[in-house]
Motif scaffolding. Sequence first.
Motif, PDB file in Angstrom:
ATOM      1  N   ARG A   1       0.833  -1.214   0.000  1.00 35.09           N
ATOM      2  CA  ARG A   1       0.000   0.000   0.000  1.00 35.09           C
ATOM      3  C   ARG A   1       0.862   1.256   0.000  1.00 35.09           C
ATOM      4  NH1 ARG A   1      -4.615  -1.736   4.416  1.00 35.09           N
ATOM      5  NH2 ARG A   1      -5.742  -3.176   3.045  1.00 35.09           N
ATOM      6  N   ALA A   2       1.951   1.248   0.747  1.00 31.55           N
ATOM      7  CA  ALA A   2       2.849   2.409   0.804  1.00 31.55           C
ATOM      8  C   ALA A   2       3.506   2.647  -0.558  1.00 31.55           C
ATOM      9  CB  ALA A   2       3.906   2.213   1.882  1.00 31.55           C
ATOM     10  N   GLU A   3       3.900   1.581  -1.239  1.00 32.07           N
ATOM     11  CA  GLU A   3       4.508   1.721  -2.563  1.00 32.07           C
ATOM     12  C   GLU A   3       3.531   2.337  -3.551  1.00 32.07           C
ATOM     13  OE1 GLU A   3       6.245  -1.872  -4.070  1.00 32.07           O
ATOM     14  OE2 GLU A   3       7.411  -2.180  -2.245  1.00 32.07           O
ATOM     15  N   LYS A   4       2.272   1.920  -3.502  1.00 32.15           N
ATOM     16  CA  LYS A   4       1.263   2.480  -4.397  1.00 32.15           C
ATOM     17  C   LYS A   4       1.055   3.964  -4.119  1.00 32.15           C
ATOM     18  CE  LYS A   4      -1.269  -1.779  -5.273  1.00 32.15           C
ATOM     19  NZ  LYS A   4      -2.516  -2.507  -5.073  1.00 32.15           N
ATOM     20  N   ARG A   5       1.028   4.337  -2.835  1.00 32.66           N
ATOM     21  CA  ARG A   5       0.884   5.753  -2.476  1.00 32.66           C
ATOM     22  C   ARG A   5       2.067   6.559  -2.993  1.00 32.66           C
ATOM     23  NH1 ARG A   5      -0.780   3.898   2.586  1.00 32.66           N
ATOM     24  NH2 ARG A   5       1.305   4.258   3.390  1.00 32.66           N
ATOM     25  N   ASN A   6       3.268   6.035  -2.811  1.00 31.48           N
ATOM     26  CA  ASN A   6       4.469   6.729  -3.265  1.00 31.48           C
ATOM     27  C   ASN A   6       4.488   6.909  -4.779  1.00 31.48           C
ATOM     28  OD1 ASN A   6       5.406   7.021  -0.672  1.00 31.48           O
ATOM     29  ND2 ASN A   6       6.740   5.226  -0.759  1.00 31.48           N
ATOM     30  N   GLU A   7       4.113   5.868  -5.504  1.00 33.03           N
ATOM     31  CA  GLU A   7       4.064   5.965  -6.960  1.00 33.03           C
ATOM     32  C   GLU A   7       3.065   7.026  -7.396  1.00 33.03           C
ATOM     33  OE1 GLU A   7       3.272   2.079  -8.492  1.00 33.03           O
ATOM     34  OE2 GLU A   7       5.184   1.277  -7.776  1.00 33.03           O
ATOM     35  N   LYS A   8       1.940   7.086  -6.736  1.00 38.41           N
ATOM     36  CA  LYS A   8       0.912   8.080  -7.055  1.00 38.41           C
ATOM     37  C   LYS A   8       1.433   9.497  -6.788  1.00 38.41           C
ATOM     38  CE  LYS A   8      -3.906   9.164  -6.044  1.00 38.41           C
ATOM     39  NZ  LYS A   8      -5.074   8.813  -5.217  1.00 38.41           N
TER      40      LYS A   8
END
Length: 66
Positions: free
Chosen positions: A49-56
């Motif tokens: 979930r953190a990786e997806k937030r960072n990519e966004k």
Amino acid sequence: MLLAILLPFLSFIVRGKIITGIICFILQITILGWIPAAIWAALSLQNSRAEKRNEKLIRAVRENRN
């Protein structure tokens, strides 16, 4: 998150990590291995979930530069 705690191996399989799910299932078969498997699945879910937030966020910053 509940799935990651109750059925850690299934949490990996649902996210498309089949081999990791199988390894987690082998660990989960033992009673003592259930707790580490649940912790592993929960941490993996949080990291995903953190990786997806960072990519966004990175995409948003790049779009604002242009």
